[in-house]
Design a protein around this motif. Sequence first.
Motif, PDB file in Angstrom:
ATOM      1  N   SER A 182     -12.595 -79.960  25.337  1.00  0.00           N
ATOM      2  CA  SER A 182     -13.174 -79.433  24.097  1.00  0.00           C
ATOM      3  C   SER A 182     -14.503 -78.739  24.361  1.00  0.00           C
ATOM      4  O   SER A 182     -14.784 -77.669  23.802  1.00  0.00           O
ATOM      5  CB  SER A 182     -13.362 -80.569  23.089  1.00  0.00           C
ATOM      6  N   LEU A 183     -15.320 -79.339  25.211  1.00  0.00           N
ATOM      7  CA  LEU A 183     -16.614 -78.741  25.547  1.00  0.00           C
ATOM      8  C   LEU A 183     -16.434 -77.425  26.285  1.00  0.00           C
ATOM      9  O   LEU A 183     -17.174 -76.459  26.054  1.00  0.00           O
ATOM     10  CB  LEU A 183     -17.418 -79.724  26.400  1.00  0.00           C
ATOM     11  N   LEU A 184     -15.452 -77.361  27.158  1.00  0.00           N
ATOM     12  CA  LEU A 184     -15.199 -76.138  27.918  1.00  0.00           C
ATOM     13  C   LEU A 184     -14.813 -74.992  26.992  1.00  0.00           C
ATOM     14  O   LEU A 184     -15.268 -73.856  27.154  1.00  0.00           O
ATOM     15  CB  LEU A 184     -14.082 -76.393  28.943  1.00  0.00           C
ATOM     16  N   ILE A 185     -13.982 -75.282  26.007  1.00  0.00           N
ATOM     17  CA  ILE A 185     -13.548 -74.254  25.065  1.00  0.00           C
ATOM     18  C   ILE A 185     -14.701 -73.813  24.163  1.00  0.00           C
ATOM     19  O   ILE A 185     -14.873 -72.618  23.884  1.00  0.00           O
ATOM     20  CB  ILE A 185     -12.369 -74.774  24.216  1.00  0.00           C
ATOM     21  N   SER A 186     -15.511 -74.762  23.731  1.00  0.00           N
ATOM     22  CA  SER A 186     -16.591 -74.436  22.796  1.00  0.00           C
ATOM     23  C   SER A 186     -17.716 -73.647  23.453  1.00  0.00           C
ATOM     24  O   SER A 186     -18.404 -72.864  22.791  1.00  0.00           O
ATOM     25  CB  SER A 186     -17.157 -75.723  22.187  1.00  0.00           C
ATOM     26  N   LEU A 187     -17.935 -73.847  24.755  1.00  0.00           N
ATOM     27  CA  LEU A 187     -19.030 -73.169  25.450  1.00  0.00           C
ATOM     28  C   LEU A 187     -18.603 -71.857  26.092  1.00  0.00           C
ATOM     29  O   LEU A 187     -19.442 -71.154  26.668  1.00  0.00           O
ATOM     30  CB  LEU A 187     -19.613 -74.090  26.524  1.00  0.00           C
ATOM     31  N   ALA A 188     -17.328 -71.521  26.015  1.00  0.00           N
ATOM     32  CA  ALA A 188     -16.844 -70.275  26.623  1.00  0.00           C
ATOM     33  C   ALA A 188     -17.567 -69.036  26.090  1.00  0.00           C
ATOM     34  O   ALA A 188     -17.925 -68.144  26.872  1.00  0.00           O
ATOM     35  CB  ALA A 188     -15.335 -70.153  26.426  1.00  0.00           C
ATOM     36  N   PRO A 189     -17.821 -68.919  24.765  1.00  0.00           N
ATOM     37  CA  PRO A 189     -18.548 -67.730  24.288  1.00  0.00           C
ATOM     38  C   PRO A 189     -19.949 -67.609  24.866  1.00  0.00           C
ATOM     39  O   PRO A 189     -20.458 -66.500  25.029  1.00  0.00           O
ATOM     40  CB  PRO A 189     -18.587 -67.947  22.764  1.00  0.00           C
ATOM     41  N   PHE A 190     -20.621 -68.726  25.181  1.00  0.00           N
ATOM     42  CA  PHE A 190     -21.958 -68.664  25.765  1.00  0.00           C
ATOM     43  C   PHE A 190     -21.923 -68.092  27.176  1.00  0.00           C
ATOM     44  O   PHE A 190     -22.935 -67.587  27.675  1.00  0.00           O
ATOM     45  CB  PHE A 190     -22.594 -70.054  25.801  1.00  0.00           C
ATOM     46  N   ALA A 191     -20.768 -68.180  27.829  1.00  0.00           N
ATOM     47  CA  ALA A 191     -20.621 -67.645  29.181  1.00  0.00           C
ATOM     48  C   ALA A 191     -20.300 -66.152  29.167  1.00  0.00           C
ATOM     49  O   ALA A 191     -20.019 -65.572  30.211  1.00  0.00           O
ATOM     50  CB  ALA A 191     -19.525 -68.413  29.932  1.00  0.00           C
ATOM     51  N   GLY A 192     -20.341 -65.538  27.993  1.00  0.00           N
ATOM     52  CA  GLY A 192     -20.095 -64.107  27.881  1.00  0.00           C
ATOM     53  C   GLY A 192     -18.774 -63.752  27.228  1.00  0.00           C
ATOM     54  O   GLY A 192     -18.474 -62.568  27.048  1.00  0.00           O
TER      55      GLY A 192
END
Length: 226
Positions: A182-192
């Motif tokens: 869940s954290l990986l999916i939610s933080l994907a936009p922060f990675a560009g």
Amino acid sequence: MIDEFLNLTVATVSSTSTPTVLSVRGGGGTTHLVDQFPAHAEIFSDAERPLVQTVILASVLLLLILSCFIGNLFVILAIIMERDLRGRPQYYLIFSLAVADLLVGMIVTPLGAWFTVTGSWNLGVVVCDFWISVDVLVCTASILHLVAIALDRYWSITDICYVQNRTPKRITLMLAVIWFTSLLISLAPFAGWKDEGFSDRVTKQHVCLISQQISYQVCFAVFFSI
């Protein structure tokens, strides 16, 4: 007259938060038609929605927020205070699910209710990013918890050995996978992984939406369809 009608062309269509201007060119010159409804006109503002309707909507949303918060808080307290529930590994899943849903009631739903009632997002890009990330995090975790609970119930019925081997360590590992995914999916936009118009959409159109990047949405949809 026929030639002028056939030569009409739409030169410019502006779909920003400002009134849309259509420049129509014909044989007799240029005529400007102003569309008074912006691109996000489906979102009502306080000025457009009647006061009674706004109060009713806010009251219903407040009731839902309180129900979500109080209900999940009682579940958490029941598992913590009841020794029989606290000592069974399968209730770790329910406890973690209640925590995720409690965060929905504490963070996601109040900001979403504010956005719905006011009709526009005026809290800035940073808060919008935070709200969307927490929303994706806890909602994804909530869905994955339901999947894990369903599998746990299924294996408990169909596999006798599973009940004997259902240790706190295994359930904890399952929870770690759920929250990490869940954290990986939610933080994907922060990675560009975010569309280029995100900031303009928040600051100019006052609309806070999840990343509209096609690749992100496709991967997100495929993940939940598996």
